[in-house]
Motif scaffolding. Structure first.
Motif, PDB file in Angstrom:
ATOM      1  N   SER B  73       0.777  -1.324   0.053  1.00 27.67           N
ATOM      2  CA  SER B  73       0.007  -0.067   0.034  1.00 27.67           C
ATOM      3  C   SER B  73       1.024   0.891   0.033  1.00 27.67           C
ATOM      4  CB  SER B  73      -0.732   0.012   1.198  1.00 27.67           C
ATOM      5  OG  SER B  73      -1.796  -1.153   1.251  1.00 27.67           O
ATOM      6  N   ILE B  74       1.902   1.287   0.919  1.00 27.88           N
ATOM      7  CA  ILE B  74       2.751   2.382   0.921  1.00 27.88           C
ATOM      8  C   ILE B  74       3.403   2.740  -0.313  1.00 27.88           C
ATOM      9  CG2 ILE B  74       4.930   3.290   1.892  1.00 27.88           C
ATOM     10  CD1 ILE B  74       4.179   2.252   4.498  1.00 27.88           C
ATOM     11  N   VAL B  75       4.027   1.662  -0.988  1.00 22.38           N
ATOM     12  CA  VAL B  75       4.717   1.841  -2.424  1.00 22.38           C
ATOM     13  C   VAL B  75       3.616   2.429  -3.429  1.00 22.38           C
ATOM     14  CG1 VAL B  75       5.588   0.658  -4.289  1.00 22.38           C
ATOM     15  CG2 VAL B  75       6.184  -0.007  -1.972  1.00 22.38           C
ATOM     16  N   ILE B  76       2.286   1.847  -3.583  1.00 21.89           N
ATOM     17  CA  ILE B  76       1.619   2.297  -4.506  1.00 21.89           C
ATOM     18  C   ILE B  76       0.934   3.528  -4.189  1.00 21.89           C
ATOM     19  CG2 ILE B  76      -0.979   2.167  -5.090  1.00 21.89           C
ATOM     20  CD1 ILE B  76      -0.664  -1.051  -4.822  1.00 21.89           C
ATOM     21  N   LEU B  77       0.976   4.062  -2.814  1.00 23.75           N
ATOM     22  CA  LEU B  77       0.251   5.327  -2.390  1.00 23.75           C
ATOM     23  C   LEU B  77       1.510   6.424  -2.738  1.00 23.75           C
ATOM     24  CD1 LEU B  77      -1.233   5.011   1.046  1.00 23.75           C
ATOM     25  CD2 LEU B  77      -2.068   5.931  -0.710  1.00 23.75           C
ATOM     26  N   PHE B  78       2.725   6.247  -2.802  1.00 22.85           N
ATOM     27  CA  PHE B  78       3.892   7.050  -3.037  1.00 22.85           C
ATOM     28  C   PHE B  78       4.061   7.325  -4.490  1.00 22.85           C
ATOM     29  CE2 PHE B  78       6.166   8.668   0.241  1.00 22.85           C
ATOM     30  CZ  PHE B  78       6.464   7.923   1.217  1.00 22.85           C
ATOM     31  N   TYR B  79       3.757   6.130  -5.314  1.00 20.45           N
ATOM     32  CA  TYR B  79       3.545   6.418  -6.503  1.00 20.45           C
ATOM     33  C   TYR B  79       2.510   7.012  -7.263  1.00 20.45           C
ATOM     34  CZ  TYR B  79       3.282   5.419 -11.739  1.00 20.45           C
ATOM     35  OH  TYR B  79       3.238   5.298 -12.921  1.00 20.45           O
ATOM     36  N   SER B  80       1.313   7.051  -6.453  1.00 18.31           N
ATOM     37  CA  SER B  80       0.088   7.817  -7.029  1.00 18.31           C
ATOM     38  C   SER B  80       0.582   9.190  -6.646  1.00 18.31           C
ATOM     39  CB  SER B  80      -0.838   7.237  -6.005  1.00 18.31           C
ATOM     40  OG  SER B  80      -1.078   5.943  -6.378  1.00 18.31           O
ATOM     41  N   GLU B  81       1.074   9.545  -5.403  1.00 17.10           N
ATOM     42  CA  GLU B  81       1.300  10.842  -5.280  1.00 17.10           C
ATOM     43  C   GLU B  81       2.244  11.467  -6.058  1.00 17.10           C
ATOM     44  OE1 GLU B  81       2.114  11.554  -0.915  1.00 17.10           O
ATOM     45  OE2 GLU B  81       3.226  13.402  -1.539  1.00 17.10           O
ATOM     46  N   TYR B  82       3.343  10.719  -6.567  1.00 12.99           N
ATOM     47  CA  TYR B  82       4.272  11.267  -7.556  1.00 12.99           C
ATOM     48  C   TYR B  82       3.467  11.643  -8.862  1.00 12.99           C
ATOM     49  CZ  TYR B  82       7.758  11.249 -11.257  1.00 12.99           C
ATOM     50  OH  TYR B  82       8.573  11.691 -12.159  1.00 12.99           O
ATOM     51  N   ARG B  83       2.584  10.566  -9.125  1.00 10.62           N
ATOM     52  CA  ARG B  83       1.831  11.010 -10.395  1.00 10.62           C
ATOM     53  C   ARG B  83       1.087  11.977 -10.520  1.00 10.62           C
ATOM     54  NH1 ARG B  83      -0.597   6.684 -14.122  1.00 10.62           N
ATOM     55  NH2 ARG B  83      -1.131   8.862 -14.874  1.00 10.62           N
ATOM     56  N   ILE B  84       0.485  12.313  -9.162  1.00 13.74           N
ATOM     57  CA  ILE B  84      -0.709  13.416  -9.006  1.00 13.74           C
ATOM     58  C   ILE B  84       0.334  14.516  -9.184  1.00 13.74           C
ATOM     59  CG2 ILE B  84      -2.101  14.463  -7.287  1.00 13.74           C
ATOM     60  CD1 ILE B  84      -2.968  11.768  -6.457  1.00 13.74           C
ATOM     61  N   TYR B  85       1.234  14.730  -8.367  1.00 15.27           N
ATOM     62  CA  TYR B  85       2.102  16.145  -8.412  1.00 15.27           C
ATOM     63  C   TYR B  85       2.700  16.603  -9.829  1.00 15.27           C
ATOM     64  CZ  TYR B  85       6.321  18.844  -7.545  1.00 15.27           C
ATOM     65  OH  TYR B  85       7.041  19.867  -7.525  1.00 15.27           O
TER      66      TYR B  85
END
Lengths: 224, 107
Positions: B73-85
């Motif tokens: 979950s943490i990995v997926i969340l970090f990746y999602s945040e990078y994409r949103i940014y």
């Protein structure tokens, strides 16, 4: 005879912009482009009254956005030399002559007015912050400058055409350094003495944002 | 059946139905709907059969199944945040481009 354009990004500077423009005109600079970056005060009107060519942003975009607009305007008007100049009174118009000399002689493509060659009067904290930022900038982009954050710069037409400004806010200073490295432009630095008044200190770059700038720079490096 | 399972099951149902409505209204693509439904189904299944997480745990050599869920979950969340940014940065640049065009048109 090279045409010189001065680009002044301005955000809510109704108090300083008039005197700054007049001081430039007194030194003989007639081609003044003011970019009103979404000011909520009378910056644009006062700048126009003082004889500047004013471009207005409907929304505040930040220093980078304003510089991009100003440089494009100057290029369209046929500028040979473009000088970026702060509209808050921190820069001394008398420094411009020395600043553009390497461009007149053709020995440089970009000239930065460095405040750190002669650091008298600059608040100590800001000096340390600048030093750290400059080291990081060199590590990231391979360009060494003693004052990458200085707002007093001069570009040859050729350099201005090559430099692509994409960042919007204050980290544009570092993006310009990156563009200099990327395009292998010749950079020279010239010492300048900034005018630190209560007014200009309030409006200058806050050192606390240095960390945010580094963060954005690293991300930018990664994105390229 | 405990409270958590019921709550998450209900929420998963709610999320899936919302996703379906968006798909029907044309606000989401079929692909998006399928992905979100799958995500919520997996979550609901794990909540009801926590023992299932022991397989990924064995695969990754980690003790507890729940740890694998958290790490992933943490990995997926970090990746999602990078994409949103990244998307936001692009939007900001686009806004500036438009503001610049307007500035020039106003002359």
């Amino acid at each position: 005879m090279k045409t010189i354009y001065i680009v002044l990004p301005a955000y809510n500077e109704e108090q300083a912009v008039g005197p700054v423009l007049r001081s430039l005109q007194r030194e003989g600079y007639e081609n003044l482009v003011v970019v009103d970056d979404g000011s909520t005060d009378k910056t644009a009107e006062i700048a126009a009254e003082s004889g500047a060519d004013v471009y207005r942003h409907a929304i505040n975009r930040g220093l980078g956005g304003a510089l991009g607009t100003g440089i494009r305007a100057a290029l369209e008007k046929g500028a040979d030399i473009i000088v970026t100049f702060d509209s808050d009174g921190q820069h001394n118009p008398k420094d411009i002559k020395r600043l553009i000399q390497p461009l007149q002689k053709g020995t440089a493509d970009v000239v930065i007015g460095s405040r750190l060659v002669n650091p008298r009067g600059m608040p100590f904290i800001r000096r340390i912050g600048n030093r750290g930022l400059n080291i990081i900038t060199y590590a990231l982009f391979g360009v060494w400058t003693t004052d990458s954050q200085s707002g007093l710069r001069a570009f040859s037409r050729h350099a201005a055409e090559k430099i692509a400004i994409k960042t919007n806010r204050m980290e544009v200073s570092s993006e310009i350094i990156k563009e200099i490295g990327r395009n292998h432009l010749r950079l020279k630095e010239v010492p300048i003495r900034p005018i630190y008044t209560d007014y200009s200190l309030k409006h200058g770059q806050k050192h606390a944002n240095g960390f945010k700038i580094v963060g954005k720079l690293v991300l930018e490096r990664l994105r390229k | 059946m405990n409270i958590l399972q019921i709550m998450i099951a209900l929420f998963a149902l709610f999320a899936i139905s919302r996703s379906y409505l968006r798909f029907k209204n044309g606000n989401a693509t079929l692909g998006e709907f399928i992905v979100w439904t799958a995500v919520w189904l997996v979550m609901a299944v794990i909540v009801f059969i926590p023992g299932l997480t022991k397989w990924p745990a064995l695969l990754f050599g980690i003790q507890r199944g729940i740890d694998v869920v958290v790490y992933l979950s943490i990995v997926i969340l970090f990746y999602s945040e990078y994409r949103i940014y990244s998307k936001i940065e692009k939007v900001e640049q686009d806004i500036t481009k438009l503001t610049r065009e307007i500035a020039f048109k106003k002359k």
